[in-house]
Design a protein around this motif. Structure first.
Motif, PDB file in Angstrom:
ATOM      1  N   ALA B 254    -108.566 -53.028  28.443  1.00  0.00           N
ATOM      2  CA  ALA B 254    -108.274 -52.484  27.117  1.00  0.00           C
ATOM      3  C   ALA B 254    -109.167 -51.269  26.901  1.00  0.00           C
ATOM      4  N   GLY B 255    -108.826 -50.440  25.943  1.00  0.00           N
ATOM      5  CA  GLY B 255    -109.702 -49.331  25.597  1.00  0.00           C
ATOM      6  C   GLY B 255    -109.116 -47.976  25.912  1.00  0.00           C
ATOM      7  N   MET B 256    -109.990 -46.979  26.016  1.00  0.00           N
ATOM      8  CA  MET B 256    -109.586 -45.578  26.104  1.00  0.00           C
ATOM      9  C   MET B 256    -108.488 -45.335  27.153  1.00  0.00           C
ATOM     10  N   HIS B 257    -108.684 -45.894  28.357  1.00  0.00           N
ATOM     11  CA  HIS B 257    -107.665 -45.728  29.392  1.00  0.00           C
ATOM     12  C   HIS B 257    -107.084 -47.075  29.807  1.00  0.00           C
ATOM     13  N   GLY B 258    -107.091 -48.009  28.873  1.00  0.00           N
ATOM     14  CA  GLY B 258    -106.617 -49.348  29.184  1.00  0.00           C
ATOM     15  C   GLY B 258    -105.098 -49.413  29.210  1.00  0.00           C
ATOM     16  N   HIS B 390    -110.214 -40.663  39.090  1.00  0.00           N
ATOM     17  CA  HIS B 390    -109.935 -41.634  40.163  1.00  0.00           C
ATOM     18  C   HIS B 390    -110.476 -43.020  39.816  1.00  0.00           C
ATOM     19  N   GLN B 391    -111.577 -43.038  39.058  1.00  0.00           N
ATOM     20  CA  GLN B 391    -112.187 -44.314  38.650  1.00  0.00           C
ATOM     21  C   GLN B 391    -111.233 -45.082  37.729  1.00  0.00           C
ATOM     22  N   MET B 392    -110.649 -44.343  36.783  1.00  0.00           N
ATOM     23  CA  MET B 392    -109.723 -44.981  35.846  1.00  0.00           C
ATOM     24  C   MET B 392    -108.432 -45.399  36.555  1.00  0.00           C
ATOM     25  N   ASN B 540    -102.774 -36.650  35.166  1.00  0.00           N
ATOM     26  CA  ASN B 540    -103.606 -37.113  34.056  1.00  0.00           C
ATOM     27  C   ASN B 540    -103.830 -38.615  34.130  1.00  0.00           C
ATOM     28  N   VAL B 541    -104.818 -39.058  33.390  1.00  0.00           N
ATOM     29  CA  VAL B 541    -105.011 -40.495  33.229  1.00  0.00           C
ATOM     30  C   VAL B 541    -104.386 -40.892  31.903  1.00  0.00           C
ATOM     31  N   PHE B 542    -103.327 -41.671  31.978  1.00  0.00           N
ATOM     32  CA  PHE B 542    -102.680 -42.206  30.779  1.00  0.00           C
ATOM     33  C   PHE B 542    -102.465 -43.695  30.955  1.00  0.00           C
ATOM     34  N   ILE B 554    -102.480 -43.571  20.538  1.00  0.00           N
ATOM     35  CA  ILE B 554    -102.375 -43.641  22.001  1.00  0.00           C
ATOM     36  C   ILE B 554    -101.445 -42.554  22.549  1.00  0.00           C
ATOM     37  N   ILE B 555    -101.892 -41.931  23.622  1.00  0.00           N
ATOM     38  CA  ILE B 555    -101.094 -40.891  24.289  1.00  0.00           C
ATOM     39  C   ILE B 555    -100.594 -41.492  25.593  1.00  0.00           C
ATOM     40  N   LEU B 556     -99.257 -41.464  25.749  1.00  0.00           N
ATOM     41  CA  LEU B 556     -98.687 -42.128  26.924  1.00  0.00           C
ATOM     42  C   LEU B 556     -98.277 -41.147  28.010  1.00  0.00           C
ATOM     43  N   LYS B 557     -98.038 -39.892  27.608  1.00  0.00           N
ATOM     44  CA  LYS B 557     -97.732 -38.908  28.661  1.00  0.00           C
ATOM     45  C   LYS B 557     -98.019 -37.497  28.171  1.00  0.00           C
TER      46      LYS B 557
END
Lengths: 165, 557
Positions: B254-258, B390-392, B540-542, B554-557
């Protein structure tokens, strides 16, 4: 609501313990209003009194973070608990050397139950103990004569009754 | 049986006694005596030299995360000691048990700005659980025992012991069998009444698991507890391996990039049960709105100071979370709970498009790289990352199955963590290590490739080359009107040649076929190799919940 809290700490008298405690306050951005420290009757321990201004939630955090320091033996926060709090202050006050003015200074010192511990032709050093507000009131009054120097120890505190920290 | 030993001898004996048979470090003038003793004891303790002390600290950290044992790192005075600081801070933020031993100049030379003198105790005070300078060899044995107890006890963390050179050289009677009266484990009786009441009253409970679940090895209890109360499980980055990804009720990070489903469950639950987690701002977003209307928080943690630090808890239980969870289950107080409807609803979110974002249709999407690596190497590898996009992606797509299989710098966010951590984790676990890294992070500590080669570490480095500092670039794209200040790298590093120059194998992949071929070749190797994966700089990381935002942002794309 922001209130003044007194924290009484019993700490192991080890290398760097004061730095650890002040460092914790610094790194977590807690403000110290007052800090005093001295040895106790128990070998290897010191007592510290720290006064902070903060709200209920923050004082809880500060206490719990302090408890995690290895060299801290006990932590007590004093708010509603009955405690004796005292501070010692030395004040150098100007007087112009003529009889009337000197007498006026000495009279004021007596009213505040201060003690003259040094007397020079144009100044006296007064030793005075009490609660913070009494010392503040004394300083306020002495302003009229002219304050040359002030040195305060910071507040030291002890819980009333047989149970201590 | 008591013998006379030097301080250095005591250090080595006590390390062996503490079970630290594999340690990391780098020799130097002020630790010559310790290294001399290590030489003499080399049949009983293995020392791994790294290329840089920072790498050694990260290796000890990776070793500790992979094994649950306390990692040990040794460095000399001055620059050796200061090079440890990032590694120690990384371990501190992620509650990793670590004992760092530094040499210092002789006690007579301290405070005189002597050659390679630094006050490392002062420097590391804010980033250690505790630290020591030992000025008398008679205090050394006890100090080392205390250090290991403090590092691994309660909420773990790093402890540093600074030992001046003359203390290492002076001798004292030593009895290894002697035991010390050290602060013991906390056996307080748990009061579970409030917790049970909150859980029973909840209609939509949601578990939010943190790194504490892994530290306390409570995965089994976590799964059982979730089943008993019909709650979905979400995790912080540090809690990711607590629950196998394939479990039905596990919604992911969960969270910023969850994952969308996880953040949605956290946002819509009426009781958030936070277990061994400190509510990082990366996980909570806007703290004021995090709690929402009428929502309650129940927190289980071993560290009382975590209660009400970032998020106000309505009730809490302090203790080892494994014990708390098993006693809650055993108490019978939770029997008969039925929140199936809620659980079915949140599970259904796993299938919706928002929860299954596809990457670009570019020739090599990051998601494909990570999923392919997982399918080639399976669940038996230990996975390390550096820090950034890459971590996310690794957190989102790898699909972790076992606790202690994921080494990542969650709290400090240390770029350059991964090389050392992967090496330490491989040494500790005896498993193959996978390192997901990027052109930005890898350049920070790529010198440790030398370490991996000289120690024959089965390490596969999967390097995302997007010619950019991807995560910073993503923020510049979204929040700074595409002003790509200093994030386009334009480096000409030839990664394949670089790997070969270090004595490792190098591969390059710019499409799916090349990647799969390289992964399969890498799998056959028992020595280090690097696969450069060329990806698009605009990946991107979404999802992304912008800093200080909520699920509604939340931004999905």
């Amino acid at each position: 609501m922001i209130k003044k809290y007194t924290i009484i700490l019993l700490v192991a008298n080890k290398h760097g313990v004061l730095t650890r405690i002040s460092g914790l306050f610094a790194k977590r951005a807690y403000n110290i209003d007052n800090l005093s420290v001295g040895k106790t009757n128990v070998e290897g321990t010191s007592r510290m009194t720290v006064i902070v201004e903060c709200d209920d939630e923050l004082i809880d955090q500060i206490r719990e973070q302090l408890k995690k320091l290895v060299d801290i033996i006990e932590v007590e926060t004093v708010m509603e608990k009955p405690a004796v709090m005292r501070e010692l202050m030395l004040v150098k006050v100007k007087h112009n050397g003529d009889g009337a003015d000197s007498a006026h200074v000495i009279e004021a010192i007596n009213v505040f139950r201060g003690k003259v511990v040094d007397m020079a032709p144009e100044s006296v050093i007064v030793e005075i103990t009490g609660q913070e507000d009494k010392l503040n009131a004394f300083l306020q009054y002495m302003k009229g004569f002219g304050i040359l120097e002030v040195s305060r120890t910071g507040v030291t505190a002890m819980l009333r009754g047989a149970k201590g920290v | 049986m008591s013998d006379k030993l030097t301080g250095a001898g005591i250090i080595v004996e006590e390390l062996i006694r503490a079970g630290a048979d594999k340690i990391f470090g780098y020799p130097g003038g002020s630790v010559l005596d310790i290294y001399d003793e290590l030489y003499l004891a080399k049949d009983r303790i293995t020392h791994y030299i790294t290329a840089h002390e920072q790498g050694a600290a990260h290796a000890a950290d990776g070793y500790a995360r992979a094994t649950g044992k306390t990692g040990v790192v040794i460095a000399t005075s001055g620059p050796g000691a200061t090079n440890l600081v990032t590694g120690i801070s990384t371990a501190y933020l992620d509650s990793v048990p670590l004992v760092a031993i530094t040499g210092n100049v002789a006690t007579d030379f301290i405070g005189r700005d002597s050659f390679q003198e630094v006050n490392i105790v002062g420097i590391t005070m804010p980033v250690t659980k505790h630290n020591y300078i030992v000025n008398d060899v008679r205090d050394l044995q006890r100090t080392i025992r205390e250090a290991f107890r403090i590092a691994s006890g309660g909420r773990p963390g790093p402890v540093l012991i600074d030992v001046p050179k003359d203390v290492q050289r002076s001798s004292v009677e030593y009895d290894g069998a002697v035991s010390f009266d050290l602060p013991g484990a906390d056996n307080a009786v748990l009061d579970l009444k409030e917790a049970i009441k909150l859980i029973k009253n909840a209609k939509r409970p949601c578990i939010y698991a943190g790194g504490g679940v892994i530290i306390s090895e409570a995965s089994e209890e976590l799964s059982k507890f979730a089943k008993v109360i019909d709650a979905p499980i979400t995790a912080s980055l540090m809690g990711l391996t607590a629950e196998p990804y394939y479990h039905d009720g596990f919604l992911g990070m969960a969270g910023m990039h969850g994952k969308y489903a996880a953040s949605k469950a956290v946002a819509e639950c009426d009781l958030l049960i936070a277990i061994g987690t400190r509510f990082s701002d990366r996980a909570t977003g806007n703290k004021q709105k995090f709690l929402g209307e009428g929502r309650k928080v129940l927190q289980f943690d071993i560290d009382r100071a975590e209660i009400n630090k970032n998020i106000r808890a309505d009730a809490y239980v302090i203790g080892d979370v494994k014990k708390i969870l098993s006693e809650l289950i055993k108490s019978g107080g939770l029997d008969g709970i039925n929140n199936k409807k809620w659980l079915d609803y949140v599970k259904s979110l796993k299938a919706i498009p928002e929860n299954n974002i596809e990457h670009s249709d570019k020739s090599l999407p990051p998601k494909f790289v990570i999923e392919s690596a997982k399918s080639v190497f399976g669940a038996d590898a230990v996975v390390a990352t550096d820090v950034g996009q890459h971590q996310m992606w690794t957190a989102q797509y790898y699909g972790f199955e076992k606790p202690r299989s994921f080494m990542t710098s969650g709290g400090l966010g240390t770029m350059g963590y991964g090389m050392g951590a992967a090496i330490g984790a491989a040494i500790g676990s005896g498993k193959r290590a996978l390192l997901f890294t990027s052109d930005g992070s890898f350049h920070m500590n790529l010198n440790e490739l030398a370490t991996a080669v000289s120690h024959n570490i089965p390490l596969t480095i999967i390097l995302f080359d997007n010619n950019a500092l991807g995560m910073v670039r993503q923020w510049q794209k979204m929040f700074y009107a595409r002003r790509y200040s200093q994030t386009t790298l334009n480096r000409k590093t030839d990664y394949v040649k670089l790997a070969e120059a270090f004595g490792a194998k190098g591969f390059c992949a710019s499409n799916k076929e090349e990647l799969l071929a390289a992964l399969n070749k890498a799998k056959k190797l028992q020595t280090p190799c690097l696969i450069r994966c060329i990806i698009d700089s605009d990946e991107n990381v979404f999802p992304m919940i912008p800093p200080n935002g909520t699920i509604d942002d939340i931004i999905l794309k």
